[in-house]
Design a protein around this motif. Sequence first.
Motif, PDB file in Angstrom:
ATOM      1  N   ILE A  51       8.777  -7.125  -0.438  1.00 30.06           N
ATOM      2  CA  ILE A  51       8.442  -8.501  -0.813  1.00 30.06           C
ATOM      3  C   ILE A  51       8.365  -8.573  -2.326  1.00 30.06           C
ATOM      4  O   ILE A  51       7.751  -7.725  -2.971  1.00 30.06           O
ATOM      5  CB  ILE A  51       7.119  -8.947  -0.144  1.00 30.06           C
ATOM      6  CG1 ILE A  51       6.806 -10.410  -0.472  1.00 30.06           C
ATOM      7  CG2 ILE A  51       5.944  -8.046  -0.536  1.00 30.06           C
ATOM      8  CD1 ILE A  51       5.694 -10.996   0.407  1.00 30.06           C
ATOM      9  N   ASN A  56       9.933 -13.794  -1.534  1.00 27.75           N
ATOM     10  CA  ASN A  56      11.092 -13.447  -0.707  1.00 27.75           C
ATOM     11  C   ASN A  56      10.922 -12.061  -0.114  1.00 27.75           C
ATOM     12  O   ASN A  56      10.385 -11.151  -0.755  1.00 27.75           O
ATOM     13  CB  ASN A  56      12.372 -13.512  -1.536  1.00 27.75           C
ATOM     14  CG  ASN A  56      12.777 -14.928  -1.870  1.00 27.75           C
ATOM     15  OD1 ASN A  56      12.322 -15.881  -1.251  1.00 27.75           O
ATOM     16  ND2 ASN A  56      13.630 -15.080  -2.867  1.00 27.75           N
ATOM     17  N   THR A  57      11.408 -11.927   1.110  1.00 29.14           N
ATOM     18  CA  THR A  57      11.263 -10.658   1.822  1.00 29.14           C
ATOM     19  C   THR A  57      12.610 -10.172   2.336  1.00 29.14           C
ATOM     20  O   THR A  57      13.547 -10.958   2.510  1.00 29.14           O
ATOM     21  CB  THR A  57      10.307 -10.798   3.020  1.00 29.14           C
ATOM     22  OG1 THR A  57      10.826 -11.795   3.919  1.00 29.14           O
ATOM     23  CG2 THR A  57       8.919 -11.209   2.564  1.00 29.14           C
ATOM     24  N   SER A  70       3.591  -8.928   4.022  1.00 34.54           N
ATOM     25  CA  SER A  70       2.942 -10.005   3.298  1.00 34.54           C
ATOM     26  C   SER A  70       2.192  -9.415   2.107  1.00 34.54           C
ATOM     27  O   SER A  70       2.069  -8.194   1.987  1.00 34.54           O
ATOM     28  CB  SER A  70       1.987 -10.781   4.207  1.00 34.54           C
ATOM     29  OG  SER A  70       0.972  -9.934   4.716  1.00 34.54           O
ATOM     30  N   ARG A  71       1.698 -10.305   1.281  1.00 33.88           N
ATOM     31  CA  ARG A  71       1.094  -9.828   0.039  1.00 33.88           C
ATOM     32  C   ARG A  71      -0.031 -10.773  -0.379  1.00 33.88           C
ATOM     33  O   ARG A  71       0.103 -11.986  -0.257  1.00 33.88           O
ATOM     34  CB  ARG A  71       2.182  -9.770  -1.030  1.00 33.88           C
ATOM     35  CG  ARG A  71       1.797  -9.201  -2.355  1.00 33.88           C
ATOM     36  CD  ARG A  71       3.060  -9.043  -3.196  1.00 33.88           C
ATOM     37  NE  ARG A  71       2.744  -9.079  -4.606  1.00 33.88           N
ATOM     38  CZ  ARG A  71       3.655  -9.028  -5.570  1.00 33.88           C
ATOM     39  NH1 ARG A  71       4.929  -8.942  -5.251  1.00 33.88           N
ATOM     40  NH2 ARG A  71       3.297  -9.078  -6.831  1.00 33.88           N
TER      41      ARG A  71
END
Length: 119
Positions: A51, A56-57, A70-71
């Motif tokens: 990520i 964007n992943t 996720s972050r």
Amino acid sequence: QVQLVESGGGLVQPGGSLRLSCTASGRIFAINAMGWYRQAPGKERELVARIISGGNTNYVDSVKGRFTISRDNAKNTAYLQMNSLKPEDTAVYYCNANLIGSVGALNAWGQGTLVTVSS
């Protein structure tokens, strides 16, 4: 000194779930990207999910639809939610971060956390 500390690995049955966490600490000015890699016995390390700062992943094909990265930027923490785990997901999972620290650009790695999927 920058450190990445992972947690959340363990033993889970096929079809189960785990959530990995990775927190970056130290003199960090910015984190451009965080990701999770894994290495199974006898295999090369591979990128699982990544990520970037904009959110964007990207994922390796084998985990698409099952894993979610996720972050939390405020906590310098990345998570990997792993669902519908399969035996072939068994590996040591490593956190990675591309960041800017007091010494400049760094590519930092965590110590790894073991995920075992077995009945």
